[in-house]
Enzyme design. Structure first.
Site, mmCIF file in Angstrom:
data_model
loop_
_atom_site.group_PDB
_atom_site.id
_atom_site.type_symbol
_atom_site.label_atom_id
_atom_site.label_comp_id
_atom_site.label_asym_id
_atom_site.label_seq_id
_atom_site.Cartn_x
_atom_site.Cartn_y
_atom_site.Cartn_z
ATOM 1 N N LYS A 134 0.986 -1.378 -0.414
ATOM 2 C CA LYS A 134 0.031 -0.147 -0.214
ATOM 3 C C LYS A 134 0.791 1.534 0.067
ATOM 4 C CE LYS A 134 -2.515 1.887 3.715
ATOM 5 N NZ LYS A 134 -3.265 2.519 4.985
ATOM 6 N N ASP A 152 -6.457 1.072 0.465
ATOM 7 C CA ASP A 152 -7.177 1.136 2.226
ATOM 8 C C ASP A 152 -7.751 1.401 2.663
ATOM 9 O OD1 ASP A 152 -7.909 3.099 1.073
ATOM 10 O OD2 ASP A 152 -7.474 4.262 3.085
#
Ligand code: SF4
Length: 222
Positions: A134, A152
């Site tokens: 991420k 996310d």
């Protein structure tokens, strides 16, 4: 019963491939300013900000980095102070023991293996201690070298509600999204979902009656 209701809702809105473009277009019209909320002026500051943003808000990170970036200007600066001093300087972002250790190890690798520069390839970014997929995706996208789609908590929740994925694992969700989101939209798509997720498609009680994509959403309550 619940299952048939879900399939009926999916049938009503149509296949995800047909919905993805209008979803992106409408969200882009609703949030023309959707961008990253972290403040940074160079690649190292970007990397540090994203690393510090784990488990806290971007507003909180910006408060801390305003001071931090005056004191730490280059990767070497993070190695020149005792660990405890760095911990104190990032204390307010939370989980500061772990973050300080990761920051130092990442800066050390930048200095020793990347000439003090933040690498551009996702695989290289993910070699840095404390940098997962991420974080690497956020850093790459902000530098204009997008190689994936940031997943996310908001992107995950909204992708599921919008019926763009049936998966729960971020890596699988990313793969599902990569199959349907046009390549040119990989960078802005997460920002659009994040902004929508913070303002309208809120975790606890989505405001479906105010949602610009409610007719395209199988989870809509209106
Ligand atoms: S219709 Fe409701 S659940 Fe679907 S995206 Fe909009 S706010 Fe979220």
């Amino acid at each position: 019963m619940a299952r048939s209701y879900v399939s009926e809702a999916r049938r009503r809105v149509g296949p995800r491939r047909a919905r993805i473009r209008p979803i992106i277009e409408r969200l882009a019209r609703a949030y023309p300013d959707a961008t990253i909320a972290l403040r940074f002026e160079d690649d190292v500051q970007l990397l540090v900000s994203v690393m510090l943003s784990a488990q806290t808000t971007d507003v909180n990170v910006n408060r801390v980095t305003e001071q931090l970036f005056r004191k730490y200007r280059r990767p070497e600066d993070y190695l020149a102070v005792p660990l405890e001093e760095l911990e104190r300087d990032i204390f307010r972002t939370g989980t500061y023991h772990q973050k300080a250790r990761n920051l130092r190890a990442a800066m050390q690798m930048l200095v020793e293996e990347y000439d003090g520069q933040v690498p551009t390839k996702l695989d290289d970014l993910m070699r840095l201690p404390g940098v997962g997929r991420k974080t690497a995706n956020v850093v790459a996208a902000e530098r204009g070298v997008t190689q994936g789609i940031v997943v996310d908590t908001h992107v995950r929740r909204l992708s599921q509600r919008l019926g763009l994925t049936r998966n729960d694992d971020p890596a699988k969700i990313e793969r599902d999204l990569q199959r349907i989101v046009p390549r040119a939209d990989w960078a802005r798509f997460p920002h659009l979902l994040i902004w929508h997720g913070r303002r309208v498609c809120i975790a606890r009680r989505p405001l479906c009656e105010e949602c610009v994509v409610s007719d395209l959403c199988p989870a809509s309550r209106v």
